[in-house]
Design a protein around this motif. Structure first.
Motif, mmCIF file in Angstrom:
data_model
loop_
_atom_site.group_PDB
_atom_site.id
_atom_site.type_symbol
_atom_site.label_atom_id
_atom_site.label_comp_id
_atom_site.label_asym_id
_atom_site.label_seq_id
_atom_site.Cartn_x
_atom_site.Cartn_y
_atom_site.Cartn_z
ATOM 1 N N UNK A 71 64.326 54.617 8.218
ATOM 2 C CA UNK A 71 64.040 53.600 7.213
ATOM 3 C C UNK A 71 62.667 52.960 7.425
ATOM 4 N N UNK A 72 62.264 52.808 8.677
ATOM 5 C CA UNK A 72 60.929 52.294 8.962
ATOM 6 C C UNK A 72 59.867 53.209 8.369
ATOM 7 N N UNK A 73 60.055 54.511 8.542
ATOM 8 C CA UNK A 73 59.080 55.440 7.978
ATOM 9 C C UNK A 73 59.110 55.413 6.458
ATOM 10 N N UNK A 74 60.295 55.259 5.878
ATOM 11 C CA UNK A 74 60.385 55.164 4.420
ATOM 12 C C UNK A 74 59.565 53.992 3.899
ATOM 13 N N UNK A 75 59.653 52.844 4.567
ATOM 14 C CA UNK A 75 58.900 51.662 4.130
ATOM 15 C C UNK A 75 57.404 51.949 4.101
ATOM 16 N N UNK A 76 56.911 52.646 5.104
ATOM 17 C CA UNK A 76 55.483 52.966 5.156
ATOM 18 C C UNK A 76 55.107 54.035 4.147
ATOM 19 N N UNK A 77 55.900 55.075 4.059
ATOM 20 C CA UNK A 77 55.630 56.149 3.112
ATOM 21 C C UNK A 77 55.663 55.632 1.681
ATOM 22 N N UNK A 78 56.548 54.656 1.425
ATOM 23 C CA UNK A 78 56.677 54.103 0.086
ATOM 24 C C UNK A 78 55.411 53.372 -0.351
ATOM 25 N N UNK A 79 54.707 52.738 0.588
ATOM 26 C CA UNK A 79 53.439 52.083 0.251
ATOM 27 C C UNK A 79 52.416 53.109 -0.237
ATOM 28 N N UNK A 80 52.387 54.265 0.400
ATOM 29 C CA UNK A 80 51.478 55.330 -0.046
ATOM 30 C C UNK A 80 51.911 55.847 -1.413
ATOM 31 N N UNK A 81 53.231 56.012 -1.607
ATOM 32 C CA UNK A 81 53.752 56.481 -2.893
ATOM 33 C C UNK A 81 53.350 55.547 -4.026
ATOM 34 N N UNK A 82 53.353 54.230 -3.746
ATOM 35 C CA UNK A 82 53.037 53.237 -4.780
ATOM 36 C C UNK A 82 51.593 53.318 -5.252
ATOM 37 N N UNK A 83 50.730 53.940 -4.473
ATOM 38 C CA UNK A 83 49.339 54.131 -4.876
ATOM 39 C C UNK A 83 49.120 55.508 -5.506
#
Length: 325
Positions: A71-83
């Motif tokens: 889940x920690x990695x998801x939170x970080x990956x999601x920030x990249x996805x949002x861009x």
């Protein structure tokens, strides 16, 4: 065996395998004071950081250590996805009590590594330190996006449509079911424990020309307010269209709560909310996993919802606030 029994450096040595998933972007990985990675000159670099603190962001009563790392990695990956970006590298820091069982820390890293492997992301290094109480996990992620194409929060324009990916309110439903010890919520519990970032959808939305985007980490209402404020617009959504899972309706009925509130104020779905020109509506729907829930209007930073009773409700920018009451 406890962390203090093997020491910092022995533990670091034990987790340094299987960390490079795309060697083409790495010059020097773990082993020096800094790692060296290669940046594509045709791309702009994205960087973000997320921290998870025990009993604030996660509890081992409701999640396994593996789930926490995932889940920690998801939170970080999601920030990249949002861009609309592509994730490339991470560095991570762990603060843990000396008496922590090493097997627990191993499982944290396994969850992190499995998510990195799934998305072809390299782990380039990090730090491990002791804490007086509780576990603190921090990841810095580096991604990239073609020059001049990153999707910002500030691009929404009057006349745009508003859309979201997949279900929202999913993670809050799962956490609620766990908190009350309810059975029959397998899908939303999994959504709370192991949410997935919408990297491919983020890239597809960028390439189709969406005007703004945000990931849903603090709740849909909060993310819509961030877009409205950055863009200087008003946003209105329709309660009856917001995509909620059937388990959300079931839990809300059991607890006497309003189903849409799980989406508005629950957070940690790590789905995407975006705006786009009206003429793209049919094209975006063909991508799949997308629901158009509202529109952008002229105004100054107000977010409203048409309720199922067809009344207008002004939504607060109310998600999780670390320094609130």
């Amino acid at each position: 065996m406890q962390l203090q029994d093997i020491g910092e450096f022995n533990f670091i040595d034990s987790i340094n395998s299987d960390v490079i998933n795309d060697a083409s972007t790495v010059v020097t990985g773990i082993g020096d004071d800094c790692a060296i990675y290669k940046a594509n000159p045709e791309m702009e670099q994205l960087v973000s950081i997320d921290t998870m603190v025990e009993e604030i962001h996660f509890s081992l009563r409701y999640m396994t250590p593996y789930d926490v790392g995932y889940r920690l990695m998801t939170a970080n990956l999601s920030d990249i996805a949002a861009m609309g970006g592509i994730p490339r590298q991470v560095v991570l820091s762990v603060a843990a009590p000396k008496a922590l069982d090493v097997a627990i820390l191993d499982e944290f890293y396994k969850g992190i590594k499995d998510q990195c492997k799934l998305h072809h992301v390299n782990i380039l290094g990090g730090d491990t330190v002791s804490s007086q109480e509780g576990i603190v996990l921090t990841v810095t992620i580096i991604g990239e996006v073609p020059r001049g194409t990153a999707v910002l929060r500030s691009g929404a324009r009057p006349g745009d449509i508003v859309g979201v990916t997949n279900y929202v309110g999913y993670a809050a439903t799962g956490l609620g079911a766990l908190s009350y010890g309810y059975d029959g919520y397998d899908m939303t519990i999994l959504g709370h424990q192991r949410p997935d970032p919408q990297i491919e959808l983020g890239q597809a939305l960028r390439m189709h020309g969406v005007t703004s985007m945000n990931d849903i980490s603090d709740g849909l209402a909060s993310e819509l307010h961030e877009i409205a404020k950055a863009s200087g617009v008003n946003i209105v959504i329709d309660e009856q269209i917001v995509p909620l899972h059937e388990e959300t309706y079931t839990l809300a009925k059991s607890l006497g709560t309003r189903p849409v509130d799980y989406a508005l104020y629950g957070g940690e779905d790590f789905q995407l909310v975006f705006t786009a020109p009206k003429e793209l509506e049919d094209t975006l729907k063909k991508i799949g996993q997308i629901t158009i829930i509202g529109q952008v209007l002229e105004g100054n930073n107000i977010v409203q919802m048409v309720t199922k009773e067809r009344k207008i409700e002004t939504l607060e920018a109310r998600g999780y606030n670390h320094f609130g009451n």
